[in-house]
Design an enzyme around this catalytic site. Structure first.
Site, PDB file in Angstrom:
ATOM      1  N   HIS A 386       0.804  -1.232   0.000  1.00  0.00           N
ATOM      2  CA  HIS A 386       0.000   0.000   0.000  1.00  0.00           C
ATOM      3  C   HIS A 386       0.829   1.270   0.000  1.00  0.00           C
ATOM      4  CE1 HIS A 386      -3.933  -1.919   0.981  1.00  0.00           C
ATOM      5  NE2 HIS A 386      -3.152  -2.822   1.538  1.00  0.00           N
ATOM      6  N   LYS A 577      -7.926  14.110   4.770  1.00  0.00           N
ATOM      7  CA  LYS A 577      -7.095  12.914   4.705  1.00  0.00           C
ATOM      8  C   LYS A 577      -6.013  13.076   5.760  1.00  0.00           C
ATOM      9  CE  LYS A 577      -6.166  13.974   0.306  1.00  0.00           C
ATOM     10  NZ  LYS A 577      -6.222  12.751  -0.496  1.00  0.00           N
ATOM     11  N   ARG A 578      -5.222  12.022   6.021  1.00  0.00           N
ATOM     12  CA  ARG A 578      -4.114  12.187   6.946  1.00  0.00           C
ATOM     13  C   ARG A 578      -3.225  13.351   6.500  1.00  0.00           C
ATOM     14  NH1 ARG A 578      -3.363   8.241  11.082  1.00  0.00           N
ATOM     15  NH2 ARG A 578      -1.447   9.370  11.483  1.00  0.00           N
ATOM     16  N   LYS A 583       1.100  14.544   0.642  1.00  0.00           N
ATOM     17  CA  LYS A 583      -0.282  14.833   0.242  1.00  0.00           C
ATOM     18  C   LYS A 583      -0.493  16.330  -0.025  1.00  0.00           C
ATOM     19  CE  LYS A 583      -2.096  10.897   2.954  1.00  0.00           C
ATOM     20  NZ  LYS A 583      -2.813  10.013   2.004  1.00  0.00           N
ATOM     21  N   THR A 685      -8.402   6.732  -1.686  1.00  0.00           N
ATOM     22  CA  THR A 685      -9.761   6.187  -1.737  1.00  0.00           C
ATOM     23  C   THR A 685     -10.778   7.285  -1.428  1.00  0.00           C
ATOM     24  OG1 THR A 685      -9.363   5.373   0.497  1.00  0.00           O
ATOM     25  CG2 THR A 685      -9.295   3.753  -1.270  1.00  0.00           C
ATOM     26  N   LYS A 689     -14.658   8.418  -3.051  1.00  0.00           N
ATOM     27  CA  LYS A 689     -15.887   8.740  -2.313  1.00  0.00           C
ATOM     28  C   LYS A 689     -16.450  10.076  -2.796  1.00  0.00           C
ATOM     29  CE  LYS A 689     -13.799   6.291   1.471  1.00  0.00           C
ATOM     30  NZ  LYS A 689     -12.909   6.400   2.640  1.00  0.00           N
TER      31      LYS A 689
HETATM   32  C1  26W Z   1       4.697   1.036   9.621  1.00  0.00           C
HETATM   33  C2  26W Z   1       3.744   2.122   9.732  1.00  0.00           C
HETATM   34  C3  26W Z   1       2.772   2.141   8.613  1.00  0.00           C
HETATM   35  C4  26W Z   1       1.428   2.058   8.894  1.00  0.00           C
HETATM   36  C5  26W Z   1       0.502   2.089   7.866  1.00  0.00           C
HETATM   37  C6  26W Z   1       3.200   2.231   7.310  1.00  0.00           C
HETATM   38  C7  26W Z   1       2.282   2.261   6.295  1.00  0.00           C
HETATM   39  C8  26W Z   1       0.940   2.187   6.567  1.00  0.00           C
HETATM   40  C9  26W Z   1      -0.092   2.195   5.459  1.00  0.00           C
HETATM   41  C10 26W Z   1       0.403   1.324   4.336  1.00  0.00           C
HETATM   42  C11 26W Z   1      -0.399   3.569   5.003  1.00  0.00           C
HETATM   43  C12 26W Z   1      -1.661   3.618   4.202  1.00  0.00           C
HETATM   44  O1  26W Z   1      -2.750   3.664   4.727  1.00  0.00           O
HETATM   45  N1  26W Z   1      -1.532   3.608   2.868  1.00  0.00           N
HETATM   46  C13 26W Z   1      -2.655   3.955   2.022  1.00  0.00           C
HETATM   47  O2  26W Z   1      -3.334   2.800   1.618  1.00  0.00           O
HETATM   48  C14 26W Z   1      -4.499   3.131   0.884  1.00  0.00           C
HETATM   49  C15 26W Z   1      -5.237   1.849   0.604  1.00  0.00           C
HETATM   50  O3  26W Z   1      -4.550   1.078  -0.323  1.00  0.00           O
HETATM   51  C16 26W Z   1      -4.145   3.903  -0.363  1.00  0.00           C
HETATM   52  O4  26W Z   1      -5.324   4.288  -0.998  1.00  0.00           O
HETATM   53  C17 26W Z   1      -3.325   5.131  -0.021  1.00  0.00           C
HETATM   54  O5  26W Z   1      -2.882   5.756  -1.195  1.00  0.00           O
HETATM   55  C18 26W Z   1      -2.144   4.740   0.839  1.00  0.00           C
HETATM   56  O6  26W Z   1      -1.461   5.898   1.290  1.00  0.00           O
END
Ligand code: 26W
Length: 837
Positions: A386, A577-578, A583, A685, A689
């Site tokens: 992701h 969003k975050r 971003k 995502t 929406k």
């Molecule tokens: C290790 C800490 C950590 C925690 C969460 C690293 C990375 C993450 C996630 C992978 C971050 C995340 O939410 N990524 C998002 O995933 C969505 C679903 O696929 C995508 O639509 C977003 O673009 C992406 O930033």
């Protein structure tokens, strides 16, 4: 309150639409539906009167009673679903995720059970509205953002597509922190979402399993001469299952989200207790329960915290033990057919420790030979990536694993040794390649590269949008793609149209269904029929009315939470969003400052009055993201307090953005900002929406924006900025000051920012922001894209000033959003990864 009204007949349900198969669980007849209404009514009265036994029935008690009654209605179908899946030998998919960002359940469950109207009627008797009770529910914020919400959308689609999928996650005592804004700064507060209990969950103590930590390994040879490994003197923690029902839409299926809670294995450690060490014993209990206490609020930087690894292993081990227990129950000890009936989807690398754990269970516990076990593991594991951000790629120090999970580390080494043989065969004599591709990263602090471990073990590796997958296969995972091209595939994300249109936007839903029927709810492609209505005067008028009412609702939310007045006559320009540098909320703020400067200089010719909304949480340790929040708030303060700006511009920062807030935000948005630096947003995502709800997108060629643009066409999308190759190319010789000098607008903005105008009381606080923008190594290249953004925003203003044009564009966006239903995405996982029906 004994006499509750009976609804006579309930409209018969439509069969699940189109290309979907008939649900295996029989669709309810009108008669049984009427019965379920009666039984909902009866259950509600009983819950209120006996189970909750409040003296005065307040709204919280009524919410609880309603939720418990709704859950009760699901129980038979829940049991039947399980029974039928077993009888039919339906392939099972375990979706392993450290995050499930579910939000609220009530409204969505009623929608999927098609009981909303019945419920409204029933509540009339109690003189309370469904909306009022819905507001009582705490968001289940068991996720950070995109990845966690995707998991939640997927569960809805899996149930609706009649797939036998179980979500496995952690029952965090504290979910995503609550965000307060104090003096413009983010302040985090704990989210004790379980304080009042959770009516949706069912504790299932009969499925408890034990998870081991620490200790050491020992080998021994049995009487047949076979060598075994023992993992001994471990500290054990009990995993207790809490099940949450996941109803499909209108098909009677109820899947399960199984969340694990950590508990001490024994209420008291008797040995210690007998020695009189009562407090030590109780403290040990606390330590065990810490594992599932809190969600890590980081969504990008991997910060190597030991507790996080414990969570990952806890989830992985408990879930796999659960799967194997079920297998043995049905099939005995022959695991050879396991992959035919089971797939395990890893939601990013967070549960990738499941790879060596499944090897351990098969080899050490069930005594399979290594090769047989590896055959099983490598034929049921699938991994979704992701993110491309290098700082988000998980690496666990070997040292930490050696201490916490010694047996698991042994197994990782063995997997690596065997896999590197394959690499050596493919690239004979290429030592650099071996080092580069090794699961173990060498160096001062040797570490396990979790993504490599996941790829090596998985038969499928996918990215989440076309560009993202392409960048994975040509960049980050290039070597692996060369070695095993067939493993790699793209599955573009989607969002569930149940929550993100049918539920959150009832007005638009009614309008669409009045013309198309309601088949679109399970077959979103049918929305393309709206194109034919995009110039129909009546339809356009109604479309505008709906948007106007939704904007009023959003304005009310902004008023309540931000104390800023949003006028529904103005353009609503939204970015939620975050908060993350990539971003580029900062780019948005720079543009707002530019508009403000235009107003101050009297340059308002052709300007479109607009309300800009920004919302999102920053990771608590991410200083720059927090500073961006502070800047947004300070700029908002100056603009909103300036009477000259009032007719033209408002800015609000919405505190505590979450799933529930988005349910009001996306229906009331005109313009959705998706402005990440190209090549950085894996998919996005939120973009989908907004599109579904008829917002237009201002976006870069990044993530799924590209596919959205493809569907809706350039005439209905505001495109700007460098594309991914251009960003990469520019990186070599980026000189932001040249862009600043070349743009009168941007120079003006930078001057005002530097002048301290937005931080009169707090000198220099924004210096790091200025420095970042002016740095030649700014990875996000704000300055390079500013002019392009400004020009695109001029186009936005022009388009908005032609209401008919805007409305047509808006309709085209909803009409083109069919491809971004998570039903489509899940159909892809089903057909190309899980191979299940
Ligand atoms: C290790 C800490 C950590 C925690 C969460 C690293 C990375 C993450 C996630 C992978 C971050 C995340 O939410 N990524 C998002 O995933 C969505 C679903 O696929 C995508 O639509 C977003 O673009 C992406 O930033």
């Amino acid at each position: 309150m004994t006499d509750t009204p009976k609804t006579p007949t309930r409209r018969a349900k439509k069969p699940a639409a189109g290309r979907q198969k008939k649900p295996a669980v029989a669709a309810e007849t009108a008669q049984t539906a009427a019965m379920s209404h009666d039984s909902l009514t009866a259950a509600f009265a009983r819950q209120l009167r006996y189970d909750l036994c409040w003296d005065d029935q307040n709204e919280e008690a009524m919410f609880d009673a309603l939720a418990l009654s709704v859950k009760e209605q699901l129980l038979d179908n829940w049991r039947n679903t399980r029974k039928q899946d077993l009888q039919q030998g339906k392939k099972h998919v375990a979706y392993l995720s450290l995050e499930f960002l579910m939000g609220r359940t009530l409204g969505n469950a009623l929608l999927n059970m098609q009981l909303t109207q019945e419920c409204r009627q029933l509540l009339q008797e109690y003189a309370v509205s469904l909306e009022t009770l819905e507001q009582q529910e705490h968001d289940a914020g068991l996720g950070n953002g995109g990845l966690g919400r995707l998991a939640a959308c997927f569960l809805d689609s899996c149930a609706t597509l009649d797939l036998n999928v179980t979500g496995y996650g952690i029952r965090y005592e504290y979910g995503m922190f609550l965000q307060k804004i104090v003096d413009g700064y983010q302040v985090e507060q704990p989210d004790r979402w379980l304080r009042d209990g959770n009516p949706w969950e069912v504790r299932v103590p009969q499925h408890n399993v034990t998870v081991q930590f620490f200790g050491h390994t020992q080998s021994y040879v049995d009487s047949k001469g076979r060598r075994h490994m023992l993992w001994c003197d471990t500290q054990d923690v009990m995993a207790v299952a809490y099940d949450v029902p996941i109803p499909g839409y209108g098909n009677g299926r109820v899947n399960t989200l199984r969340l694990w809670k950590a508990e001490a294995t024994n209420e008291f450690d008797l040995a210690e207790f007998n020695q009189g060490d009562y407090t030590e014993a109780v403290a040990a209990k606390n330590q065990a329960e810490q594992i599932t206490m809190v969600l890590y609020p980081n969504d990008s930087s991997e910060n190597g915290k030991e507790l996080r690894l414990r969570q990952q292993y806890f989830l992985s081990s408990a879930s796999l033990q659960d799967l194997l227990r079920q297998w043995v129950q049905q099939h005995g000890m022959d695991f050879s057919e396991f992959p035919r009936y089971n797939a395990i989807q890893l939601n990013d690398t967070h549960p990738a420790i499941a790879v060596p754990e499944l090897m351990r269970l098969l080899v050490d516990v069930y005594e399979l030979e290594w090769d047989a076990a590896w055959h099983i593991v490598s034929n049921c594991m699938a991994y979704t990536n992701h993110t491309l951000l290098p700082e988000a790629l998980e690496r666990w120090p070997v040292r930490m694993l050696a201490h916490m999970l010694p047996r698991i580390l042994d197994i990782i080494y063995e997997i690596n040794a065997r896999y590197l043989d394959e690499v050596a065969h493919r690239w004979p004599g290429d030592v650099a390649k071996l080092r580069q591709m090794s699961i173990i990263e060498e160096g001062d602090e040797p570490a396990v590269r979790m993504a490599y471990l996941a790829i090596v073990a998985s038969y499928s590796v996918n990215g989440v949008a076309a560009l993202h997958t392409q960048l994975l296969t040509t960049g980050l995972f290039r070597d692996f793609h060369e070695l095993w091209p067939a493993k790699f595939n793209n599955r573009t994300n989607g969002v569930t149209p149940r929550r993100w249109l049918a539920y959150c936007n009832p007005r638009l839903t009614a309008l669409i269904s009045s013309r198309l029927g309601d088949g679109w709810i399970t077959e979103l492609g049918r929305l393309s029929a709206l194109n034919a209505l995009s110039t129909d005067a009546d339809f356009c008028r109604e479309w505008r009315q709906v948007k106007q009412l939704n904007k009023q609702a959003l304005a009310q939310l902004v008023q309540e939470r931000c104390h800023v007045e949003f006028s529904p006559e103005m353009l609503f320009d939204v970015q939620v969003k975050r908060i993350h540098e990539y971003k580029r909320q900062l780019l948005n703020i720079l543009h707002v400052i530019h508009l403000y400067q235009r107003i101050l200089s009297g340059d308002t010719h052709g300007m479109q009055p607009r309300c800009v909304l920004i919302g999102g949480k920053a990771a608590p340790g991410y200083a720059m993201a927090k500073l961006i929040i502070k800047l947004a708030n300070n700029v908002a303060h100056m603009i909103n307090g300036d009477s000259r700006a009032k007719p033209w511009l408002r800015l609000a920062f919405l505190p505590d953005y979450n799933v529930s807030a988005m349910e009001t935000i996306c229906p009331g948005t005109d313009l959705s900002e998706q402005i990440s630096t190209a090549g950085k947003e894996a998919s996005g995502t939120g973009n989908m929406k907004f599109m579904m709800n008829g917002a237009l997108t201002l976006g870069t060629l990044d993530g799924a924006n590209i596919e959205m643009l493809e569907e809706v066409g350039e005439d209905n999308f505001f495109l700007f900025g460098l594309n991914a190759p251009a960003v990469d190319e520019l990186r070599m010789h980026y000189r932001p000051w040249e862009y600043i000098a070349a743009s009168e607008a941007l120079s003006g903005v930078m001057s005002l920012l530097k002048s301290g105008y937005f931080n009169l009381q707090e000198p220099d606080i924004f210096a790091p922001i200025v420095a970042a923008i002016e740095s030649p190594s700014d990875p996000w290249m704000l300055a390079a894209d500013f002019e392009s953004l400004r020009l695109a925003q001029l186009e936005v203003a022009k388009a908005y000033q032609d209401p008919q044009r805007w409305t047509t564009m808006s309709i085209h966006n909803t009409a083109a959003s069919g491809r971004f239903s998570s039903d489509e995405t899940i159909a892809g996982y089903r057909d190309h990864i899980w191979h299940c029906r």
